[in-house]
Structure formats: structure tokens, C-alpha cells
Enzyme design. Structure first.
Site, short mmCIF file in Angstrom:
data_model
loop_
_atom_site.label_atom_id
_atom_site.label_comp_id
_atom_site.label_asym_id
_atom_site.label_seq_id
_atom_site.Cartn_x
_atom_site.Cartn_y
_atom_site.Cartn_z
CG ASP A 176 31.27 33.97 31.69
OD1 ASP A 176 30.51 32.99 31.65
OD2 ASP A 176 32.48 33.87 31.95
CG HIS A 225 34.60 28.12 39.36
ND1 HIS A 225 35.94 27.93 39.06
CD2 HIS A 225 34.35 29.44 39.10
CE1 HIS A 225 36.46 29.08 38.64
NE2 HIS A 225 35.52 30.00 38.64
CD GLU A 246 36.86 30.99 34.16
OE1 GLU A 246 37.37 31.39 35.21
OE2 GLU A 246 35.89 31.57 33.63
CD GLU A 295 32.10 30.04 31.69
OE1 GLU A 295 30.97 30.52 31.43
OE2 GLU A 295 33.06 30.73 32.03
CG ASP A 355 35.53 32.93 30.17
OD1 ASP A 355 35.96 33.69 29.28
OD2 ASP A 355 35.21 33.30 31.31
NE ARG A 393 42.04 31.33 35.98
CZ ARG A 393 40.73 31.40 35.84
NH1 ARG A 393 40.09 32.55 36.01
NH2 ARG A 393 40.05 30.33 35.52
CD GLN A 432 40.26 36.53 36.16
OE1 GLN A 432 40.79 35.56 35.64
NE2 GLN A 432 39.11 36.45 36.80
CE LYS A 467 37.43 35.43 33.49
NZ LYS A 467 37.16 34.00 33.72
CB THR A 469 35.13 33.33 24.69
OG1 THR A 469 35.58 34.38 25.55
CG2 THR A 469 34.23 32.39 25.48
CD GLU A 510 37.54 25.45 40.27
OE1 GLU A 510 36.65 24.85 40.87
OE2 GLU A 510 37.43 25.83 39.09
CA LIG Z 1 33.90 32.51 33.08
MG LIG Z 2 36.23 34.70 27.65
#
Ligand SMILES: [Ca+2]
Ligand SMILES: [Mg+2]
Ligand SMILES: [Ca+2]
Ligand SMILES: [Mg+2]
Ligand code: NI
Lengths: 429, 429
Positions: free
Chosen positions: B135, B142, B207, B209, B242, B246, B249, B262, B266, B376
Site C-alpha cells: 500500500d 490525503h 480508505e 484507493e 483499505d 484508527r 492504528q 489495517k 481490505t 479527513e
Molecule cells: Ca491505505
Molecule cells: Mg487494508
């Protein structure tokens, strides 16, 4: 422990007490398949199966022809601990001086000639198909020493360190077996504060680690509790050298962790020492005074192994110096704890996945000659380590060979890993 | 672009200009195999091959029966860009109103009934066997917004950010296809500064992506230059969510990067849009004023794609709000640059490996409704995002469904991805 009818040197890593599994290719054109190490020999299990399928099938009902003619140990690992235990016990009997079936090998010259091959005549393969590789950071003295170097003694360890086994996702595609040439990586390095340069790493290092292969998978969304992890999840162990380019790593690693500084190669030893073979060598790890979360609490205090580990550096001229002697007991977290933590949120581990312990260093550090990395031995490249013949190193030179060795037990009954070796070659231009 | 003899809604992501590849399972007991999406249908390539092997073989000499009856797209991807191009062009011809071979499908009701299946009648599988997942962090807006949140505006981006595509190794084993239930992860979170608690994540995020699949592998010790990466290395693209916890993390990620925050899941969209299909939608990415290292310099300034991206949040009550609209052009690094960097030190990429772009947000940020993460949108959980029906969120609630969508091109000739969807289920107790 009884002795073998084979002539085994008492100093051999591969005594009757061991019986590690690997994947071999024989000189004759043949596809890779499974064997076990015994003394200076490999016992070819594909071949032995061919001679006596009924004997194997009697050992464990789940064994099939494919298991030992497979190019990886994954199918065998997947059978689970009871099967590994039964096969190892049967092979120990087969190779014992007072074997219950002497006619199969001990008293059968033809079968011996076919199935027992000198190790020098086989080529070792990567033992498992590795789906994912995770590298932990459980070597307390390493984490502390490196932390002091980067953040000072007050902040050496991050606040999370004693609460959970810190780890990160490594790269599976660059996992290689002992003996594979290691090309010095090119990367972005910061020689001038004005901006990076793309050049060969000048600070190529090693990391002495213990690797652990997963046997029993868990499904997405499930977790493995720490007791089951210990009883069922683990297939066996290898030595692991997590080659590290310190200058590439320093520039790239914020904020998401190591990447090109680590992913160019990771070497493992070829023989997987089964979990059962290491059982007699349990001991207590590094004391952790922090109260543990329930999911990390283990019943047994003896949650790590006392494997004597050594790192040899051989110069291009051929002189060898042992630059480190330590033990795999210097971990603050056990592999069952790592597995319980890894799966806590539901992450699936698959058969053949590999966990690295993190760099293992002893409490004596650089002065005691107990460091698992040159970074520590040379205090970040500030002091040279003296080698045989008045040679010296801060980091590795092209043509250097690094060999990890590890074993437990006493002469005649040693349980060892053989070599985890790699030679450094000049960077690509 | 010509039209199809099939009735395709002009708003369909799967126009004749697209022809994305996927792995399907049909209702009838059958093993997973390859199909392409066209309008609301899947064209079953295993079945079509069975009807006319000689037609396929004439398209490209490397095609074999196994390619399209395989349970993954890896064998097809491995054939390389010229083969992908030839097969896509042939399928476009076959499905065109003025096809050169009307007897195969257009004028053959029996064949159409066999080979064209409504998408609602197939089950989509994970399209590739993913060896390793990396990743990146190339979404400039971001990275900047999150950096401001954590380190203030002066130090928002780390010094390396404009010099190299920052990335980290992700977890391949928890990659799932759109529609797979997402169980809220349990993990260590710091509710009280005195010490962590083990609990369900309270800050479950997404996320947005773009994912990129590798076609052409490189061997250990070799690197892929950026021009070859663009011409040969890439198979195609998917949308990627993803999922990120938080709170887990934040506590775990120092010093080695994201791990359990994470690795629980995914999600990717099921249809791989071929690299060629996106070619018409090239544009320039986020300007980078930093002089680039030679290995990252590209000939074309149009190195990213202008894919219109949307994020929908559907509440347990079934109300849907589009919480973000942005474009995949908001990247500072292209996939060819990511590939050149990833392989700079000799790390092998294998066919089927997946690269994530990093979270994509637009320059308008939270005010503009252009954010690729709730982190965000809600400024770290401080502000609620208002949903349809006067509902509101900081982070995801159990029963919420997040759907990513992406497409380029105009009505009747759209190249889109379909949905990348996941519903959140209550954490394991
Ligand atoms: Ca990511
Ligand atoms: Mg992931
Ligand atoms: Ca390491
Ligand atoms: Mg490594
Ligand atoms: Ni035909």
C-alpha cells in the site's frame, strides 16, 4: 534418547532427537520433494513412501502419496501437530538402533542406498510456500539498544512496546533459502542533507532472528487464543536473517515503516525444526512487568526456547570470525503471543505463513558480543568490529558471507538448524 | 466507438469500451473461471472457449484452454500486455453490432443463451491470487491533511514524501472481494492514558484507493525501469477500500507502521479494468516541484488517470448518502513510479501482486466533499458528517455499508469498475 544405527557425529545438529523437515532436489533430474535431515544424510521421504506406502499410512491416516512428493512442506504442515508428531516419532523409531522395523532400512542395504543421500548431494529449496511474512520486534535488548541510539535512554522503548508484540508486514516474494546470493541493494540514501542520492547501500546489515511457520490456519474474522496457538498453530522453526540496508531504511521509514530497506532479501535456513523437537528447551523469556491484556496471558511461564545462536562473518579472503553469541530466550514475547495478537482483529493466518521474532540480542550488548545486528555491535557504525586477521567492519563489505547457526541440547542429542547463510554481491549498476 | 448488438444502458460502467476481466462462479455447480463484464451481462470465457477454441487460439498464440478455466486471472495476466490487448480487441469485435464473426454470438441464440449470463446470476470471486500487497501513500491531499492533523501544517509531510513514493507492506491474506462481510475488529486501543484496553474499534474508517495488479514479474535482484513499468508491468486496475481502525492504528503504529489497524480486511472490486482500457483517460497528477531521482523520471506528463470516484454510505436503515466525490488524478506518484521504486533494490514483484495508491482525496478537502476517509471528513472524529434523514457519523456504525464507485468516459462509452462494497458487522465478542 536412544542412538541411531547410522554413524552420527555427536556434534551434529541433526541427531535422532531432531528430525527436521526440508524440501530437497536430488542430483538426478527430479522435482523437489520432502526429506528429513539425519546426521550428514537426508532421508528421502518421497522415495521411502514409494518403497513402503502401507507403513506410512499406518503412521497417520491423513498421509497421502502427495504429501511427501510435494515441492513444499505446506501439505504436511496442514495435517496438524498430531500428524507431525506421529511421523517424527515413527522416523525416530525407524532410525533407532533398536528399531521396530529393521527390515525397512537398518538391515536393508538396497533401501538405504536409495533413500539415504549425503546432504552434500542434494540441493535445498525454500521449505514452504509463504503466503505472508510478518516480522515482529520481540527481541527486547535489540529494541532497547536501537531505541537508545535513536531516541535516548529515557524514550528508548515506545509506550506500546510492553503492552503488545509490535510487528509489521514484511515481503514474502523476496524470501530465499540459505545459500542464495544476496545482491547489495541500490536505494535512496541521504548522504547530503540537501537531498537524497540513488546509490548502493553503504550500511548493509544483518538481523539475527528466529522464524516460525504456521501449521493451522484461521479464517477471516476469527482469532486464535494464545493457548491454542501454542498447542496447534505452529509447524516449526527456522533461523532467519532479515538483511537490512540501514541508510535506505533511515530515509524511507517515516511514517509507515521499513520498505526497500528490508524487502530486497530475507534468508531462512532450509530445515524446519518441528515444534515438538524444541519442547525440551523451553525457558522463561525477558521479564515483562507490565500487566498483560487477557488475550496475551499464557499458562506456562516457559514460553520461549533457549537456542544457542551464533553469527559468523567470513571475509572475502575466507577468514571467519564469530561476531555474536546469544540465545533465542531474549524475547519479551512468545510466538503464541504474537499469533494471538496478529489474529486479535480477525486477520487470517494461512498454513506456511512465516513470523519473524525480531532481532535477537543478549543483555550483554556490544561489550558482551551478544548483538544480533551490526548496527548494535558498531553502535550505529561509530565503532568497528575487529575480525580475524586484523580486518574490521562497520557494515558488510561485498564478498562477505554471514552465517547464522543455532542449536540446543547436548552432544549426541543436539537439536539444531544447520546453517542460514548468505554471501553479499556487488550492487547492480 | 461502435455500439454493441447487446442492449447496454448508456450509464453502464461496462460499455464496449471497457471489457473488464473477472472470476465468476455460476449458479450451476461449477468451479470458478474467467468472464468479462458487458452491460448487465457476464460473457463466460470458459464456455466461449469450449464452443470455439480455434477462434481464441487465432487471437493470440499463447492462449490455452487452462487460461480461462482457471480460478484466478493470474495465468491470463502472465501472458503480457500484447495478449491482453488482442483478447480485449477480439471481444470488442465479437460484441460489436458489425462484428466480423456474427455466427458466433450475435446471430446464434443458443450460444448467447449459454455464454451470456445476467450478472445477478453469477457470484464474483477474488480475481487474482495475490502474492504480496503493498500500500502506497501517493494521495497528496490525503497525506497532507492527515499530516496537518498529526504534526501541524509546518511538518505535515515528512521530508521524504516528495522524493519517493512512500509505501509499506500490507497483508495479502485478508484481501476480500466486494460484498464480503466486514467484521469490526477487536484490538488494543488507548481509552485511558494509564494503559490500553482490548475492545472493539470505535473509530472504524475507510480508505478510498485505486489498486493496480502486476502482470509481468521481475526476478530477485533486478529492477523495473519506469518506462518498462508503464509499457509492460501492469495488468489492470480495481477499486480498493483499505478499511482502517484508527484507534488500533494510533496505539500500535510506532515505530514500524500500521498492523492490526489495517490487516483485518481490505476490499477490492471484482472486475479488473485492463491497463489499455484506461489509456484514453490519462492526465497529469499533483505537481511535484522536487527534482526527481533519475529512476523516477517519466517521459509522459500524463502519468495518472482521471477516474471519477465516489463513496456512498448506506445506513442500516437503508438510506444512502454520497459522502465523497473526487478523482484518481490527485496522486503525486504514478503506478509506474511506484513499481520503479518498489523494485529499485531488487525486490521481486510477481504476477498478481497488488499495489494500492494510498487514500485519494481532492484539494477541496472536507469542505469540498472530496475526502477519501472519514478521518479527513470529520477532522479526526471532531465533526460529524451529516447523512440523509438527519443521521450523522464520525466513524462507521455496525450495519453501515460503504460502496466505492469509479468510472471515466461519457455515456455509452463508459469505462467503470462497478462496485467495491462492504457492510460492517458487529465485532466478535
Ligand atoms: Ca491505505
Ligand atoms: Mg487494508
Ligand atoms: Ca527484523
Ligand atoms: Mg527482510
Ligand atoms: Ni467454431
Amino acid at each position: 534418547m536412544t542412538t541411531s544405527w547410522l554413524d552420527i557425529d555427536p556434534s551434529s545438529d541433526f541427531s535422532l532427537a531432531n528430525i527436521p523437515f526440508g524440501v530437497i532436489t536430488r542430483e538426478i533430474a527430479q522435482s523437489p520433494h520432502v526429506g528429513v535431515a539425519i546426521g550428514t544424510y537426508v532421508l528421502d521421504l518421497q522415495l521411502l513412501w514409494g518403497l513402503h506406502p502401507e507403513k506410512f499410512q499406518a503412521v497417520h491416516e491423513a498421509l497421502t502419496t502427495e504429501i511427501f512428493s510435494s515441492p513444499t512442506l505446506n501439505a504436511f504442515a496442514e495435517l496438524g501437530r498430531p500428524a507431525h508428531r506421529a511421523v517424527r516419532a515413527w522416523l525416530q523409531d525407524l532410525l533407532s538402533i533398536d528399531t521396530s522395523c529393521p527390515e525397512l532400512l537398518r538391515d536393508n542395504e538396497e533401501a538405504r542406498k536409495l533413500a539415504l543421500i549425503p546432504q552434500r548431494n542434494v540441493r535445498m529449496q525454500l521449505p514452504m510456500a509463504i503466503g505472508d511474512y510478518t516480522d515482529f520486534y520481540a527481541g527486547y535488548h535489540h529494541a532497547h539498544a536501537v531505541g537508545v541510539m535513536f531516541r535516548g535512554v529515557q524514550n528508548a522503548l515506545q509506550p506500546n512496546y510492553t503492552h503488545l508484540p509490535v510487528g509489521y508486514h514484511g515481503r514474502a516474494s523476496s524470501m530465499v533459502v540459505s545459500g542464495t546470493p544476496i545482491q547489495r541493494p541500490v536505494g535512496q540514501i541521504l548522504l547530503d542533507p540537501a537531498g537524497p542520492t540513488t546509490a548502493a547501500s553503504r550500511r548493509l546489515d544483518i538481523e539475527l532472528e528466529l522464524g516460525c511457520f504456521i501449521a493451522k490456519p484461521n479464517a477471516l474474522g476469527t482469532s486464535v487464543n494464545v493457548a491454542d496457538a501454542e498447542k496447534e498453530a505452529i509447524f516449526g522453526y527456522v533461523l532467519l536473517n532479515d538483511w537490512s540496508a540501514r541508510d535506505i531504511q533511515t530515509w524511507e521509514y517515516v511514517p509507515l515503516g521499513p520498505f526497500n530497506g528490508k524487502n530486497f532479501a530475507t534468508t531462512i535456513s532450509p530445515w524446519v525444526v518441528l515444534a515438538d523437537a524444541l519442547e525440551p528447551f523451553r525457558t522463561t523469556g525477558v521479564e515483562n512487568k507490565t500487566p498483560l491484556q487477557d488475550y496475551l496471558k499464557e499458562e506456562r511461564r516457559e514460553n520461549v526456547f533457549d537456542i544457542h545462536l551464533e553469527v559468523d562473518l567470513t571475509t572475502p579472503e575466507g577468514d571467519t570470525t564469530t561476531i555474536s553469541r546469544t540465545s533465542s530466550k531474549h524475547l519479551m514475547w512468545s510466538f503464541p503471543q504474537m499469533i494471538a495478537h496478529h489474529t486479535l482483529g480477525g486477520c487470517p493466518l494461512r498454513t506456511g505463513d512465516l513470523l519473524g521474532s525480531g532481532t535477537i540480542s543478549g543483555p550483554g550488548g556490544a561489550k558482551g558480543g551478544e548483538c544480533g545486528s551490526l548496527l548494535e555491535i558498531t553502535e550505529g557504525g561509530k565503532k568497528e568490529v575487529l575480525l580475524y586477521g586484523m580486518d574490521a567492519r562497520t557494515f558488510l563489505k561485498d564478498g562477505d558471507t554471514v552465517t547464522l547457526r543455532g542449536s540446543c541440547g547436548s552432544a549426541g542429542a543436539k537439536v539444531g538448524f544447520g546453517e542460514c547463510r548468505g554471501r553479499v554481491y556487488t550492487a547492480r549498476r
